[in-house]
Design an enzyme around this catalytic site. Structure first.
Site, PDB file in Angstrom:
ATOM      1  N   ILE A  49      39.665  37.287  39.090  1.00 15.09           N
ATOM      2  CA  ILE A  49      38.859  37.924  39.884  1.00 15.09           C
ATOM      3  C   ILE A  49      39.415  38.079  41.406  1.00 15.09           C
ATOM      4  O   ILE A  49      39.636  39.018  42.157  1.00 15.09           O
ATOM      5  CB  ILE A  49      37.509  37.341  40.158  1.00 15.09           C
ATOM      6  CG1 ILE A  49      36.626  37.667  39.079  1.00 15.09           C
ATOM      7  CG2 ILE A  49      36.791  37.930  41.382  1.00 15.09           C
ATOM      8  CD1 ILE A  49      35.420  36.796  38.955  1.00 15.09           C
ATOM      9  N   ASP A 110      48.611  25.602  48.565  1.00 18.68           N
ATOM     10  CA  ASP A 110      47.900  24.599  47.718  1.00 18.68           C
ATOM     11  C   ASP A 110      46.619  24.334  48.539  1.00 18.68           C
ATOM     12  O   ASP A 110      46.653  23.930  49.645  1.00 18.68           O
ATOM     13  CB  ASP A 110      48.717  23.088  47.702  1.00 18.68           C
ATOM     14  CG  ASP A 110      47.823  22.285  46.858  1.00 18.68           C
ATOM     15  OD1 ASP A 110      46.457  22.654  46.568  1.00 18.68           O
ATOM     16  OD2 ASP A 110      47.930  21.222  46.440  1.00 18.68           O
ATOM     17  N   SER A 196      28.692  32.316  41.631  1.00 18.65           N
ATOM     18  CA  SER A 196      28.243  32.634  40.185  1.00 18.65           C
ATOM     19  C   SER A 196      26.894  32.313  40.309  1.00 18.65           C
ATOM     20  O   SER A 196      26.073  31.767  40.764  1.00 18.65           O
ATOM     21  CB  SER A 196      29.172  31.945  39.142  1.00 18.65           C
ATOM     22  OG  SER A 196      28.586  31.061  38.443  1.00 18.65           O
ATOM     23  N   TYR A 208      29.989  21.937  38.366  1.00 20.33           N
ATOM     24  CA  TYR A 208      30.156  23.462  38.384  1.00 20.33           C
ATOM     25  C   TYR A 208      28.849  23.851  39.287  1.00 20.33           C
ATOM     26  O   TYR A 208      29.063  24.663  40.164  1.00 20.33           O
ATOM     27  CB  TYR A 208      30.387  24.048  37.357  1.00 20.33           C
ATOM     28  CG  TYR A 208      30.488  25.899  37.245  1.00 20.33           C
ATOM     29  CD1 TYR A 208      31.833  26.197  37.375  1.00 20.33           C
ATOM     30  CD2 TYR A 208      29.454  26.435  37.052  1.00 20.33           C
ATOM     31  CE1 TYR A 208      31.979  27.572  37.498  1.00 20.33           C
ATOM     32  CE2 TYR A 208      29.497  27.657  37.112  1.00 20.33           C
ATOM     33  CZ  TYR A 208      30.772  28.184  37.252  1.00 20.33           C
ATOM     34  OH  TYR A 208      30.825  29.858  37.376  1.00 20.33           O
ATOM     35  N   LYS A 212      28.537  25.556  43.011  1.00 15.73           N
ATOM     36  CA  LYS A 212      28.169  27.334  43.196  1.00 15.73           C
ATOM     37  C   LYS A 212      26.968  27.128  43.953  1.00 15.73           C
ATOM     38  O   LYS A 212      26.800  28.184  44.543  1.00 15.73           O
ATOM     39  CB  LYS A 212      28.043  27.765  41.620  1.00 15.73           C
ATOM     40  CG  LYS A 212      29.211  27.970  40.788  1.00 15.73           C
ATOM     41  CD  LYS A 212      30.244  28.748  41.628  1.00 15.73           C
ATOM     42  CE  LYS A 212      31.475  29.012  40.727  1.00 15.73           C
ATOM     43  NZ  LYS A 212      32.760  29.642  41.442  1.00 15.73           N
ATOM     44  N   THR A 243      38.118  38.570  32.669  1.00 16.24           N
ATOM     45  CA  THR A 243      39.584  38.032  33.006  1.00 16.24           C
ATOM     46  C   THR A 243      40.392  37.629  32.036  1.00 16.24           C
ATOM     47  O   THR A 243      39.885  37.438  30.776  1.00 16.24           O
ATOM     48  CB  THR A 243      39.207  36.737  33.913  1.00 16.24           C
ATOM     49  OG1 THR A 243      38.710  35.643  33.177  1.00 16.24           O
ATOM     50  CG2 THR A 243      38.400  36.755  35.190  1.00 16.24           C
TER      51      THR A 243
END
Ligand SMILES: *[C@@H]1O[C@H](CO)[C@@H](O)[C@H](O)[C@H]1NC(C)=O
Ligand SMILES: *[C@@H]1O[C@H](CO)[C@@H](O)[C@H](O)[C@H]1NC(C)=O
Length: 391
Positions: A49, A110, A196, A208, A212, A243
């Site tokens: 993305i 980084d 997401s 996760y 998010k 992707t």
């Protein structure tokens, strides 16, 4: 009676779709090139993305700085995933941005290192004197997530937190601090968190979802304080995006705990990837670029935005020539249910090669995907349907 309620629901959805015209072509500046080209930073732009957004912004005339851990081939973070030749590098992203008409500068940064993020902003200001757009996209757990999918959080151990949320949540906070310092002085700017559906309900992994949800909240709360500075901040929820990683099977299930809530039916994403139900990264990128050009973007600051809803308003199609419907639309659900029928009518498959400009699709494909209304459900209904914990 059943038919009557179905017609009623369709009518309500149609009315909502027609009334929810927030994203209008009439509000768009013609380009990001302007008197002085707008300067954008996209973190994590080697592929996926981030690459799509970099190309979209370049196409619209922006000067784009893309970051990743390294510039060339050595950047491949295979981490157990078999990337095919499709997975790219920052240098390849910049070539693609150049081909799309934009100016691109690849920088090895980084995002896990606060000093390097600060140095990134210092360099951009030194070279351009401004930063107009920040896309918080870097995410270090792209290959870690599929590798550990199926393990519950107590087996993954504490390191899951940093694997998912150090570069992906904390790094977004750090970059936003630096961006806001410049943008608040300029009294103009846009910051986008690439979030997401995981911000709404459980998918993949516990860390996760926490990350998010926090990203959405970050956009909301930073937007409150940025409102006096004419700086817009939003969280973006792309749909199913094909992707390189997803095409290589990152979402393929297998074990009993597959990164879905208990009792959820197994869902096979594979057949969707050849159809417009899967968004291309460039579709997301073109939508972000249109939003950056939108004079009325402050009207939706702090919100969670779905690129497919915005693209419908802005009239955007991807490199395949089609527009993907939003996941919360009736068109998405109906097309999924009728996929064999659509396949027979040659209305399902669109070329699935990424980053290639395809010939325009047939008139009937364009009519189905680009012209027919999506009939979006109100977001409260989508939250109910997803059993959102924070309803
Ligand atoms: C990785 O994928 C490529 C292309 O599908 C295949 O040729 C290669 O054998 C795979 N490598 C491994 C280690 O699985
Ligand atoms: C707010 O920012 C936009 C561009 O993002 C600019 O066109 C507009 O002039 C700014 N408004 C004020 C009041 O500074």
């Amino acid at each position: 009676m059943k038919l009557r309620s179905a017609v009623l629901i369709l009518a309500i959805a149609a009315a909502i779709s027609l009334l929810s015209g927030k994203f209008l072509t009439a509000n768009l500046e013609p380009s990001l090139a302007g008197k002085a080209s707008q300067v954008a930073i996209v973190t994590g732009g080697s592929r996926g993305i981030g690459k799509g957004i970099a190309i979209g912004l370049g196409e619209a005339g922006a000067t784009v700085y893309v970051t990743g851990r390294t510039l060339g081939k050595e950047s491949r973070n295979t981490g157990g995933i078999n990337f095919t030749a499709q997975s790219g590098t920052l240098e390849e992203t910049c070539q693609a941005v150049g081909k799309a008409g934009g100016k691109c500068i690849p920088l090895a940064v980084d995002s896990g290192n606060d000093d390097q993020i600060k140095e990134l902003f210092d360099q951009v200001i030194r070279e351009q004197g401004r930063v107009d757009i920040l896309i918080n996209n870097a995410f270090s757990a792209v290959s870690w997530l599929p590798r550990t999918m199926g393990q519950p959080f107590w087996e993954k151990g504490v390191e899951s937190w940093d694997a998912v949320n150090h570069v992906g949540l904390r790094s977004h906070y750090v970059a936003s601090v630096h961006a806001a310092q410049h943008m608040s002085k300029a009294k103009s700017g846009l910051i986008v968190n690439v979030g997401s559906l995981g911000g709404l309900s459980y998918i993949f992994d516990v860390s996760y979802g926490i990350g998010k949800a926090a990203m959405d909240r970050m956009a909301n709360d930073m937007a409150v304080e940025l409102a006096t500075e004419n700086v817009t901040m939003v969280s973006l929820w792309p749909g199913l995006v094909k992707t390189e990683n997803v095409q290589d099977g990152a979402l393929a299930g297998g074990s009993e705990r597959r990164g879905v809530a208990p009792g959820s039916p197994a869902f096979d994403f594979e057949p969707l990837l050849q159809s417009p139900l899967a968004e291309t990264p460039l579709f997301v990128g073109r939508t972000v670029a249109a939003f950056a050009r939108d004079r009325r973007k402050m009207d939706v600051t702090g919100k969670v935005l779905l690129p497919a809803i915005m693209a419908a308003g802005y009239g955007i199609v991807d490199e395949r020539g089609v527009r993907s419907p939003p996941m919360i639309s009736m068109k998405f659900g109906i097309a999924y249910l009728l996929r064999s029928f659509l396949q027979n009518l040659q209305l399902w498959r669109v070329p699935d090669e990424l980053w290639v400009q395809h010939p325009p699709p047939s008139a009937s494909l364009r009519f189905l995907w680009n012209t027919l209304p999506d009939l979006c459900l109100p977001s409260a209904v989508a939250k109910l349907a997803a059993d959102s914990p924070n309803l």
